[in-house]
Each structure stands twice: as structure tokens, then as C-alpha cells.
Scaffold this active site. Structure first.
Site, PDB file in Angstrom:
ATOM      1  N   GLY A 279      73.198  63.098  37.550  1.00 11.55           N
ATOM      2  CA  GLY A 279      72.235  63.745  37.496  1.00 11.55           C
ATOM      3  C   GLY A 279      72.922  64.665  37.296  1.00 11.55           C
ATOM      4  O   GLY A 279      72.607  66.035  38.006  1.00 11.55           O
TER       5      GLY A 279
ATOM      6  N   LEU B 164      74.376  66.895  34.944  1.00 10.45           N
ATOM      7  CA  LEU B 164      74.130  68.031  34.166  1.00 10.45           C
ATOM      8  C   LEU B 164      72.683  68.953  34.898  1.00 10.45           C
ATOM      9  O   LEU B 164      73.012  70.154  33.820  1.00 10.45           O
ATOM     10  CB  LEU B 164      72.899  67.824  33.164  1.00 10.45           C
ATOM     11  CG  LEU B 164      73.808  66.442  31.672  1.00 10.45           C
ATOM     12  CD1 LEU B 164      72.444  66.331  30.536  1.00 10.45           C
ATOM     13  CD2 LEU B 164      75.509  67.147  31.264  1.00 10.45           C
ATOM     14  N   GLY B 165      72.592  68.753  36.111  1.00  9.03           N
ATOM     15  CA  GLY B 165      72.266  69.396  36.801  1.00  9.03           C
ATOM     16  C   GLY B 165      72.612  70.542  37.429  1.00  9.03           C
ATOM     17  O   GLY B 165      73.884  71.355  37.026  1.00  9.03           O
TER      18      GLY B 165
ATOM     19  N   ASP C  57      74.039  61.015  33.292  1.00  9.68           N
ATOM     20  CA  ASP C  57      72.454  61.165  33.508  1.00  9.68           C
ATOM     21  C   ASP C  57      71.930  61.484  32.873  1.00  9.68           C
ATOM     22  O   ASP C  57      72.043  60.590  31.645  1.00  9.68           O
ATOM     23  CB  ASP C  57      72.748  63.241  33.075  1.00  9.68           C
ATOM     24  CG  ASP C  57      71.368  64.096  33.663  1.00  9.68           C
ATOM     25  OD1 ASP C  57      71.850  65.173  34.753  1.00  9.68           O
ATOM     26  OD2 ASP C  57      70.144  64.146  33.293  1.00  9.68           O
ATOM     27  N   ILE C  58      70.257  61.291  33.178  1.00  5.52           N
ATOM     28  CA  ILE C  58      68.617  60.879  32.080  1.00  5.52           C
ATOM     29  C   ILE C  58      69.042  61.058  30.168  1.00  5.52           C
ATOM     30  O   ILE C  58      68.447  60.694  29.546  1.00  5.52           O
ATOM     31  CB  ILE C  58      68.236  60.839  33.240  1.00  5.52           C
ATOM     32  CG1 ILE C  58      67.398  59.679  31.837  1.00  5.52           C
ATOM     33  CG2 ILE C  58      67.151  62.361  32.958  1.00  5.52           C
ATOM     34  CD1 ILE C  58      65.617  59.166  32.679  1.00  5.52           C
ATOM     35  N   ARG C  59      69.490  62.991  30.523  1.00  2.00           N
ATOM     36  CA  ARG C  59      68.844  63.590  29.453  1.00  2.00           C
ATOM     37  C   ARG C  59      71.047  63.850  29.065  1.00  2.00           C
ATOM     38  O   ARG C  59      71.428  63.701  29.544  1.00  2.00           O
ATOM     39  CB  ARG C  59      68.778  65.279  29.572  1.00  2.00           C
ATOM     40  CG  ARG C  59      69.467  66.173  30.618  1.00  2.00           C
ATOM     41  CD  ARG C  59      68.591  66.774  31.119  1.00  2.00           C
ATOM     42  NE  ARG C  59      68.564  67.684  31.835  1.00  2.00           N
ATOM     43  CZ  ARG C  59      69.001  68.749  32.644  1.00  2.00           C
ATOM     44  NH1 ARG C  59      69.273  69.092  31.698  1.00  2.00           N
ATOM     45  NH2 ARG C  59      69.856  69.337  33.335  1.00  2.00           N
TER      46      ARG C  59
ATOM     47  N   TYR D  55      59.159  65.916  48.620  1.00  2.17           N
ATOM     48  CA  TYR D  55      60.108  66.116  48.400  1.00  2.17           C
ATOM     49  C   TYR D  55      61.444  65.655  49.983  1.00  2.17           C
ATOM     50  O   TYR D  55      61.904  64.750  49.931  1.00  2.17           O
ATOM     51  CB  TYR D  55      60.489  67.295  47.595  1.00  2.17           C
ATOM     52  CG  TYR D  55      62.412  68.102  47.226  1.00  2.17           C
ATOM     53  CD1 TYR D  55      63.538  67.159  46.823  1.00  2.17           C
ATOM     54  CD2 TYR D  55      62.376  68.789  47.845  1.00  2.17           C
ATOM     55  CE1 TYR D  55      64.479  67.525  46.615  1.00  2.17           C
ATOM     56  CE2 TYR D  55      64.325  68.936  48.403  1.00  2.17           C
ATOM     57  CZ  TYR D  55      64.753  68.743  47.624  1.00  2.17           C
ATOM     58  OH  TYR D  55      66.269  68.995  47.210  1.00  2.17           O
TER      59      TYR D  55
ATOM     60  N   LYS E  84      63.671  62.874  50.777  1.00  2.64           N
ATOM     61  CA  LYS E  84      65.635  63.267  51.576  1.00  2.64           C
ATOM     62  C   LYS E  84      65.411  63.015  53.131  1.00  2.64           C
ATOM     63  O   LYS E  84      66.421  62.233  53.277  1.00  2.64           O
ATOM     64  CB  LYS E  84      65.746  64.662  51.861  1.00  2.64           C
ATOM     65  CG  LYS E  84      65.444  64.873  50.176  1.00  2.64           C
ATOM     66  CD  LYS E  84      67.161  65.110  49.574  1.00  2.64           C
ATOM     67  CE  LYS E  84      67.226  64.947  48.306  1.00  2.64           C
ATOM     68  NZ  LYS E  84      68.570  64.139  47.386  1.00  2.64           N
TER      69      LYS E  84
HETATM   70  P1  NAD Z   1      68.625  69.375  39.106  1.00  2.00           P
HETATM   71  O1  NAD Z   1      67.662  69.267  39.384  1.00  2.00           O
HETATM   72  O2  NAD Z   1      69.726  70.277  38.635  1.00  2.00           O
HETATM   73  O3  NAD Z   1      69.540  68.251  38.617  1.00  2.00           O
HETATM   74  C1  NAD Z   1      68.704  66.786  38.470  1.00  2.00           C
HETATM   75  C2  NAD Z   1      69.814  66.182  37.955  1.00  2.00           C
HETATM   76  O4  NAD Z   1      68.814  64.291  37.902  1.00  2.00           O
HETATM   77  C3  NAD Z   1      69.403  66.557  36.021  1.00  2.00           C
HETATM   78  O5  NAD Z   1      70.275  66.719  35.218  1.00  2.00           O
HETATM   79  C4  NAD Z   1      68.409  65.334  35.843  1.00  2.00           C
HETATM   80  O6  NAD Z   1      68.024  65.675  34.105  1.00  2.00           O
HETATM   81  C5  NAD Z   1      68.544  64.042  36.585  1.00  2.00           C
HETATM   82  N1  NAD Z   1      67.997  63.306  36.498  1.00  2.00           N
HETATM   83  C6  NAD Z   1      66.392  63.132  36.837  1.00  2.00           C
HETATM   84  N2  NAD Z   1      65.733  61.847  36.666  1.00  2.00           N
HETATM   85  C7  NAD Z   1      66.825  61.275  36.489  1.00  2.00           C
HETATM   86  C8  NAD Z   1      66.945  60.013  36.771  1.00  2.00           C
HETATM   87  N3  NAD Z   1      65.899  59.167  37.006  1.00  2.00           N
HETATM   88  N4  NAD Z   1      68.170  59.281  36.744  1.00  2.00           N
HETATM   89  C9  NAD Z   1      69.138  59.905  36.102  1.00  2.00           C
HETATM   90  N5  NAD Z   1      69.549  61.706  36.203  1.00  2.00           N
HETATM   91  C10 NAD Z   1      67.488  62.115  36.809  1.00  2.00           C
HETATM   92  O7  NAD Z   1      68.701  68.869  40.789  1.00  2.00           O
HETATM   93  P2  NAD Z   1      71.057  69.897  42.013  1.00  2.00           P
HETATM   94  O8  NAD Z   1      70.360  71.158  41.848  1.00  2.00           O
HETATM   95  O9  NAD Z   1      71.352  69.702  41.147  1.00  2.00           O
HETATM   96  O10 NAD Z   1      70.287  68.465  42.801  1.00  2.00           O
HETATM   97  C11 NAD Z   1      71.482  67.986  42.910  1.00  2.00           C
HETATM   98  C12 NAD Z   1      71.102  67.296  44.580  1.00  2.00           C
HETATM   99  O11 NAD Z   1      71.153  67.388  45.605  1.00  2.00           O
HETATM  100  C13 NAD Z   1      69.790  66.119  44.407  1.00  2.00           C
HETATM  101  O12 NAD Z   1      69.381  65.210  45.433  1.00  2.00           O
HETATM  102  C14 NAD Z   1      68.766  67.246  45.654  1.00  2.00           C
HETATM  103  O13 NAD Z   1      68.191  67.564  45.800  1.00  2.00           O
HETATM  104  C15 NAD Z   1      70.107  68.553  46.253  1.00  2.00           C
HETATM  105  N6  NAD Z   1      70.132  69.455  46.581  1.00  2.00           N
HETATM  106  C16 NAD Z   1      69.772  70.706  45.791  1.00  2.00           C
HETATM  107  C17 NAD Z   1      69.741  72.034  46.397  1.00  2.00           C
HETATM  108  C18 NAD Z   1      69.588  73.253  44.873  1.00  2.00           C
HETATM  109  O14 NAD Z   1      69.552  74.296  45.953  1.00  2.00           O
HETATM  110  N7  NAD Z   1      70.143  73.424  44.391  1.00  2.00           N
HETATM  111  C19 NAD Z   1      69.425  72.028  47.885  1.00  2.00           C
HETATM  112  C20 NAD Z   1      69.013  70.829  48.681  1.00  2.00           C
HETATM  113  C21 NAD Z   1      69.571  69.721  47.745  1.00  2.00           C
HETATM  114  C1  AKB Z   2      64.859  73.411  46.642  1.00  2.00           C
HETATM  115  O1  AKB Z   2      63.981  74.441  46.297  1.00  2.00           O
HETATM  116  O2  AKB Z   2      63.634  72.259  46.519  1.00  2.00           O
HETATM  117  C2  AKB Z   2      66.252  72.359  46.884  1.00  2.00           C
HETATM  118  C3  AKB Z   2      66.151  72.791  48.216  1.00  2.00           C
HETATM  119  C4  AKB Z   2      66.290  73.060  49.055  1.00  2.00           C
HETATM  120  O3  AKB Z   2      65.876  71.498  49.039  1.00  2.00           O
HETATM  121  N1  AKB Z   2      66.476  73.846  46.252  1.00  2.00           N
END
Ligand code: NAD
Ligand code: AKB
Length: 316
Positions: free
Chosen positions: A13, A15-16, A39-41, A146, A150
């Protein structure tokens, strides 16, 4: 368990929102070629994704994941692929499949190849019965799909650690605020989107109410927390190792809008709650992070004012 195929790092993941910055930081620390971003994309032509090795990999394809781990000499996985809360409420089946299925793929590969794993959790593990300042050990009864995934991720991670000795570590990230990559379909995305709207249009329609207070954190702190827990002495980590509360900044949507208006004269914000309000209302205002402080020395650097200054100056 066989010996790790090598000591390179795989990021799922990548690219996120987090991956874009974590890959960059890991490449600076360990060398560009030692970090395989997946990543998947694929990165778009306009993307500012850091230069270096990249492969397409779905975390649901466990066989391909194990092949990549062997061929690429992987010893550590940062598992970021997930479906976040707002997208997850719209498509709960996908959320469950990717978040739980993907975590199982990574943990199984880690068990087979003795990998070290970072698998982030979230403040979404808490539900309406949590105290306003969520304790490290308290009720975990989320109402969102979600959040349930988690909680499952934490249970699985602890189980793989206790039963098979897999070195799994995780943090319950608050809402993360950053400017390099867009937020990926979460409930806390308003605290990211508001900055671009303020700079570009001087106005934002916020999808939660003015008095909505949530735990948040600036990305630089989140990346530092990630790298710190992965470097921590394993002997210092207790049973919270798969989901430490980490405190950043707690503010209401109204307080955030006011701070931005102090810096961008004329900025206005309307509060027009949608389905994400219910999700936000089910989460705590803040977290107690005593365990992270005591066990591996966690402390955030950014307060609200400093975070807002950094966001505006970088976006501008
Ligand atoms: P994001 O949505 O920005 O990125 C997730 C990435 O996963 C995307 O690039 C997407 O293309 C990729 N993805 C989706 N399905 C997939 C698959 N089947 N195989 C491979 N890749 C796939 O998420 P993020 O904000 O970077 O979060 C990363 C982690 O941190 C997650 O576990 C999220 O739950 C956790 N998290 C994030 C936040 C936040 O505020 N960003 C807060 C709490 C927890
Ligand atoms: C969301 O809002 O889903 C995330 C998180 C707090 O896990 N930013």
C-alpha cells in the site's frame, strides 16, 4: 519458519498517504534500492512518489507475495495496504476482505520466512463506550467495519507473536495530517482537505460539525513513531506491541478552521455533516499514550499551531 530471504524492506500500500512519506524516509535511511514499494495501483505520471524499486502487488495474492519476498530478499514488511473508514462504511465487504485478508497474507508470509512486520492499527478500534481519553487497555467495541478489522488485526498480530514468535509491531495512529499525498478515504480526511481548499479557494465545506473533536497527528511525527517502534528493543515492548496509543494533537474542526483563518485572512468554513459524522462521533477525543512513552520513549513534536504553519507553508 525458515531464515529471512534477506534484509531488504517491502512496503505494501506504498502509494497511499503514509506510504508516500514512509518510503521516502526509509530510502533515505537504508538506501534507495533496499526498499521495495508495492501497491495494487501504479504511480501516475504526475505523481511525486519517490524514485526507486516498485512492483504491483495485491495483498490478497499471498502466493505472489511469498514469491516476491523470496526473489527480492525481504526481511521486513511495512504493511500499509488497507481500506479506510469512510470507504469501508460504503463497501464493508471490500474493507473486511482487504484489511483482514491482507493482514493474514502478510502474517503468514512472516511466519514462513521469519519476517519483522509493522502493521498499523487506528484510533478506530475504539467505539462509543470508550472514555473520551481512550486508555491503552479499555473497551474495543467499534461500530464501523474498518474499526472491527483493526481490532481483528491487533488480535491476529498478538497471536502470531505469542504463538509463532513473529515480531509484529503496530501503532494506533490518530487521523494523520500531511501534504505530500492525498488522504485515502478516511473520516479524518477533512483535517487534510481543509488546507488545500483554504489555500486554493479561501473556503471549505467541512463534512463534520464544528464541535467534532478527534485525535490527530502531523505526518512527520507519525513517520518518526513508526521508525522508533520498529527500532525499539523487543524486550521493552509489552502486550501493546501490536497497537500502542500514540498522542499527537486533539482539536475540534472549528478550532482548526479558526487557526487557519488566523493565517489566511478571509478564509471561511461551513460545517455540513454527512454520514462521516456518525463515525467521528463514535471515536474518542484523545488517547492516553503512557504505555508508548514508558516502553519506547514516544513523544510528539507538533502542536496545533506548528502543524498548521507547516501545512500552509508547504501547500502554498
Ligand atoms: P491510503 O488509503 O492512503 O493508502 C492505502 C493504499 O493501499 C492505497 O495506495 C491503495 O491503492 C492500497 N491498496 C488498497 N487495496 C490494496 C490491495 N488489495 N493490495 C495492495 N494495496 C492495496 O491509507 P494510509 O492512510 O496510507 O493508511 C495506511 C495504514 O495506516 C492503513 O492500515 C490505515 O488503516 C492506517 N491508518 C491510517 C491513518 C491515516 O490517517 N492515514 C490513521 C490510522 C491508521
Ligand atoms: C480514518 O479516518 O479512517 C483514518 C483513521 C483514523 O484510521 N484516518
Amino acid at each position: 519458519m525458515t531464515e529471512s530471504p534477506g534484509d531488504r524492506i517491502l512496503v505494501t500500500g506504498a502509494l497511499g498517504q503514509i506510504g508516500t512519506e514512509l518510503v521516502s524516509s526509509l530510502r533515505q535511511r537504508h538506501g534507495k534500492d533496499n526498499i521495495l514499494a508495492t501497491d495494487i495501483r501504479s504511480p501516475g505520471p504526475e505523481s511525486n512518489f519517490p524514485d526507486g524499486p516498485f512492483s504491483n502487488l495485491s495483498v490478497l495474492d499471498g502466493a505472489k507475495m511469498e514469491r516476491v519476498i523470496l526473489e527480492e530478499g525481504i526481511g521486513t514488511v511495512f504493511h500499509l495496504a488497507a481500506i479506510l473508514s469512510a470507504t469501508g462504511e460504503k463497501n464493508p465487504e471490500l474493507c473486511q476482505r482487504v484489511n483482514v485478508g491482507g493482514t493474514v497474507s502478510v502474517l503468514e508470509a512472516a511466519r514462513d520466512f521469519d519476517l519483522k512486520v509493522f502493521a498499523p492499527s487506528s484510533i478506530a478500534v475504539f467505539g462509543p463506550d470508550s472514555p473520551n481519553i481512550a486508555p491503552q487497555e479499555g473497551p474495543l467495541n467499534p461500530t464501523t467495519m474498518y474499526g472491527k478489522t483493526k481490532v481483528t488485526g491487533e488480535i491476529l498480530g498478538l497471536n502470531y507473536w505469542k504463538q509463532y514468535g513473529v515480531d509484529v509491531r503496530g501503532l494506533r495512529f490518530p487521523g494523520l495530517i500531511s501534504w505530500k499525498a492525498p488522504a485515502g478515504g478516511g473520516t479524518t480526511d477533512y483535517a487534510v482537505d481543509i488546507f488545500r481548499a483554504a489555500v486554493d479557494h479561501g473556503h471549505y465545506d467541512c463534512f463534520v460539525s464544528e464541535d467534532t473533536r478527534l485525535p490527530m497527528m502531523y505526518m512527520e511525527d507519525a513517520i518518526r513513531a513508526t521508525e522508533s517502534i520498529m527500532q525499539a528493543d523487543p524486550g521493552s515492548l509489552g502486550d501493546s506491541r501490536v497497537g500502542y496509543n500514540i498522542k499527537g494533537i486533539s482539536f475540534t474542526a472549528g478550532e482548526l478552521a479558526d487557526k487557519i483563518a488566523e493565517r489566511i485572512p478571509g478564509f471561511t468554513c461551513d460545517f455540513i455533516p454527512d454520514f462521516r459524522q456518525k463515525v467521528a462521533d463514535s471515536w474518542p477525543d484523545d488517547v492516553d499514550d503512557e504505555a508508548a512513552r514508558n516502553e519506547w520513549g514516544w513523544e510528539a513534536n507538533y502542536d496545533l499551531g506548528r502543524m498548521v504553519d507547516e501545512m500552509i507553508s508547504n501547500i502554498s
